[in-house]
Design a protein around this motif. Structure first.
Motif, PDB file in Angstrom:
ATOM      1  N   GLU A  32       0.823  -1.199   0.000  1.00 54.27           N
ATOM      2  CA  GLU A  32       0.000   0.000   0.000  1.00 54.27           C
ATOM      3  C   GLU A  32       0.864   1.260   0.000  1.00 54.27           C
ATOM      4  O   GLU A  32       1.981   1.271   0.514  1.00 54.27           O
ATOM      5  CB  GLU A  32      -0.927   0.003   1.210  1.00 54.27           C
ATOM      6  N   SER A  33       0.312   2.310  -0.564  1.00 50.92           N
ATOM      7  CA  SER A  33       1.024   3.579  -0.665  1.00 50.92           C
ATOM      8  C   SER A  33       0.026   4.718  -0.525  1.00 50.92           C
ATOM      9  O   SER A  33      -1.186   4.529  -0.676  1.00 50.92           O
ATOM     10  CB  SER A  33       1.744   3.664  -2.021  1.00 50.92           C
ATOM     11  N   SER A  85      -2.542  10.024   3.598  1.00 52.10           N
ATOM     12  CA  SER A  85      -2.426   8.770   4.339  1.00 52.10           C
ATOM     13  C   SER A  85      -2.777   7.570   3.471  1.00 52.10           C
ATOM     14  O   SER A  85      -3.507   7.686   2.478  1.00 52.10           O
ATOM     15  CB  SER A  85      -3.345   8.783   5.570  1.00 52.10           C
ATOM     16  N   LYS A  86      -2.262   6.412   3.881  1.00 52.97           N
ATOM     17  CA  LYS A  86      -2.542   5.170   3.174  1.00 52.97           C
ATOM     18  C   LYS A  86      -3.997   4.749   3.374  1.00 52.97           C
ATOM     19  O   LYS A  86      -4.587   4.120   2.498  1.00 52.97           O
ATOM     20  CB  LYS A  86      -1.610   4.065   3.667  1.00 52.97           C
ATOM     21  N   ASP A  87      -4.558   5.092   4.542  1.00 50.62           N
ATOM     22  CA  ASP A  87      -5.952   4.729   4.819  1.00 50.62           C
ATOM     23  C   ASP A  87      -6.891   5.380   3.806  1.00 50.62           C
ATOM     24  O   ASP A  87      -7.826   4.739   3.302  1.00 50.62           O
ATOM     25  CB  ASP A  87      -6.342   5.158   6.237  1.00 50.62           C
ATOM     26  N   MET A 106     -11.847   2.988 -14.886  1.00 49.55           N
ATOM     27  CA  MET A 106     -10.490   3.249 -14.414  1.00 49.55           C
ATOM     28  C   MET A 106      -9.875   1.996 -13.790  1.00 49.55           C
ATOM     29  O   MET A 106     -10.532   1.269 -13.072  1.00 49.55           O
ATOM     30  CB  MET A 106     -10.495   4.374 -13.377  1.00 49.55           C
ATOM     31  N   GLN A 107      -8.593   1.781 -14.071  1.00 49.35           N
ATOM     32  CA  GLN A 107      -7.809   0.737 -13.426  1.00 49.35           C
ATOM     33  C   GLN A 107      -6.970   1.419 -12.351  1.00 49.35           C
ATOM     34  O   GLN A 107      -6.163   2.287 -12.659  1.00 49.35           O
ATOM     35  CB  GLN A 107      -6.922   0.017 -14.441  1.00 49.35           C
ATOM     36  N   VAL A 108      -7.170   1.042 -11.089  1.00 50.70           N
ATOM     37  CA  VAL A 108      -6.530   1.746  -9.974  1.00 50.70           C
ATOM     38  C   VAL A 108      -5.713   0.772  -9.133  1.00 50.70           C
ATOM     39  O   VAL A 108      -6.219  -0.272  -8.710  1.00 50.70           O
ATOM     40  CB  VAL A 108      -7.584   2.433  -9.073  1.00 50.70           C
ATOM     41  N   THR A 109      -4.436   1.101  -8.921  1.00 52.36           N
ATOM     42  CA  THR A 109      -3.555   0.315  -8.065  1.00 52.36           C
ATOM     43  C   THR A 109      -2.728   1.266  -7.206  1.00 52.36           C
ATOM     44  O   THR A 109      -2.737   2.484  -7.432  1.00 52.36           O
ATOM     45  CB  THR A 109      -2.598  -0.577  -8.884  1.00 52.36           C
ATOM     46  N   PHE A 110      -2.001   0.716  -6.240  1.00 50.16           N
ATOM     47  CA  PHE A 110      -1.091   1.533  -5.452  1.00 50.16           C
ATOM     48  C   PHE A 110       0.197   1.771  -6.237  1.00 50.16           C
ATOM     49  O   PHE A 110       0.701   0.854  -6.902  1.00 50.16           O
ATOM     50  CB  PHE A 110      -0.734   0.838  -4.130  1.00 50.16           C
ATOM     51  N   ALA A 111       0.720   2.987  -6.157  1.00 51.08           N
ATOM     52  CA  ALA A 111       2.017   3.269  -6.760  1.00 51.08           C
ATOM     53  C   ALA A 111       3.095   2.561  -5.945  1.00 51.08           C
ATOM     54  O   ALA A 111       2.930   2.302  -4.759  1.00 51.08           O
ATOM     55  CB  ALA A 111       2.269   4.777  -6.769  1.00 51.08           C
ATOM     56  N   LYS A 112       4.210   2.252  -6.584  1.00 47.38           N
ATOM     57  CA  LYS A 112       5.260   1.491  -5.909  1.00 47.38           C
ATOM     58  C   LYS A 112       6.019   2.330  -4.889  1.00 47.38           C
ATOM     59  O   LYS A 112       6.552   1.800  -3.921  1.00 47.38           O
ATOM     60  CB  LYS A 112       6.242   0.922  -6.940  1.00 47.38           C
ATOM     61  N   THR A 113       6.118   3.626  -5.117  1.00 46.36           N
ATOM     62  CA  THR A 113       6.865   4.486  -4.199  1.00 46.36           C
ATOM     63  C   THR A 113       6.086   5.763  -3.910  1.00 46.36           C
ATOM     64  O   THR A 113       5.128   6.089  -4.595  1.00 46.36           O
ATOM     65  CB  THR A 113       8.232   4.877  -4.794  1.00 46.36           C
TER      66      THR A 113
END
Length: 259
Positions: A32-33, A85-87, A106-113
């Motif tokens: 998570e980011s 925040s990550k929450d 939309m395709q949504v994911t957490f960024a790596k950094t």
């Protein structure tokens, strides 16, 4: 939804305040980011309008620190949205993933950094170090990545041989049918006539109980968000007004926001 001032992007400018990379798709091991990586955005929408729309959409979940999007070929159809925040990022990802923005889910994911904006707020004392690391990472990713090396070698060989590149067939976009969108108290209105105003929409949707708010996007006059106090009221309005000819000719499209 709340307005945002979004600066237009130079088509050839590289990203300067977003994470250097992001996952192609969500996996169980995904870290998570505070920053979300958005893909499959409608490339026909101007960058400034898309940034404002994304800010308006995600601001309902918490303070949006930054929205990064560019029109250059490498970043077209993608964006990064950063929160404090990550929450907040987790909740936004869960509820907005698959939302049909400008007719494309939309395709949504957490960024790596972490993005520059997040580090500047949460770790200001190491911002310069973070930025230096990010730029170095981007340089290595762009020039040392095996795929990039292979692509450059292929282009060089094609140039020497005089062979034309093999055209690729673009896979058609699969749109999410309205009937599969779960009920939500917020409705997404599309295909509005350009001359429609907030008073007209309020009068139209106020025919159905528990209307809370009508929100227009000034720079994109053919869409709007209509919020009711509960899902049941929103459902009644959606069923009644989907394909309604608001000006006697143009059928409006009414769907639920993804939840």
């Amino acid at each position: 939804m709340p307005e945002v001032v979004a600066a237009p992007s130079n088509g050839d400018v590289e990203m300067t305040d977003a994470p250097p990379a992001a996952p192609a798709e969500s996996t169980p091991e995904e870290v998570e980011s505070e920053t979300l990586y958005i893909q499959n955005l409608n490339e026909k929408i101007k960058v400034a309008v898309m940034k404002q729309t994304l800010t308006n959409l995600f601001k309902t979940y918490g303070d949006v620190l930054d929205v990064v999007a560019h029109s250059n070929i490498r970043m077209r159809g993608q964006a990064f949205v950063s929160f404090k925040s990550k929450d907040v990022a987790r909740k936004a990802l869960k509820e907005v993933k698959g939302f049909p923005l400008y007719s494309k889910p939309m395709q949504v994911t957490f960024a790596k950094t972490r993005s520059d904006a997040v580090v500047k707020v949460l770790e200001e004392d190491r911002f310069d170090e973070h930025k230096k690391e990010r730029l170095e990472h981007k340089r290595k990713q762009r020039f040392d990545n095996p795929h990039a090396v292979k692509a450059r070698a292929k282009r060089k060989a094609e140039k020497v041989d005089g062979a034309a590149p093999v055209p690729t067939t673009k896979r058609p976009n699969v749109l999410m049918p309205d009937e599969y969108l779960p009920p939500n108290k917020i409705l997404f209105i599309q295909n509005l006539p350009e001359d429609v105003n907030k008073d007209q929409l309020t009068t139209l949707f106020a025919q159905y109980p528990n209307l809370y708010e009508v929100r227009l996007i000034p720079t994109k006059k053919d869409i709007a968000f209509v919020e009711y106090a509960d899902e049941g009221s929103a459902s009644v309005a959606k069923d009644a007004l989907h394909n309604y000819k608001i000006d006697g000719e143009t059928k409006i499209k009414v769907t639920f926001a993804r939840k």
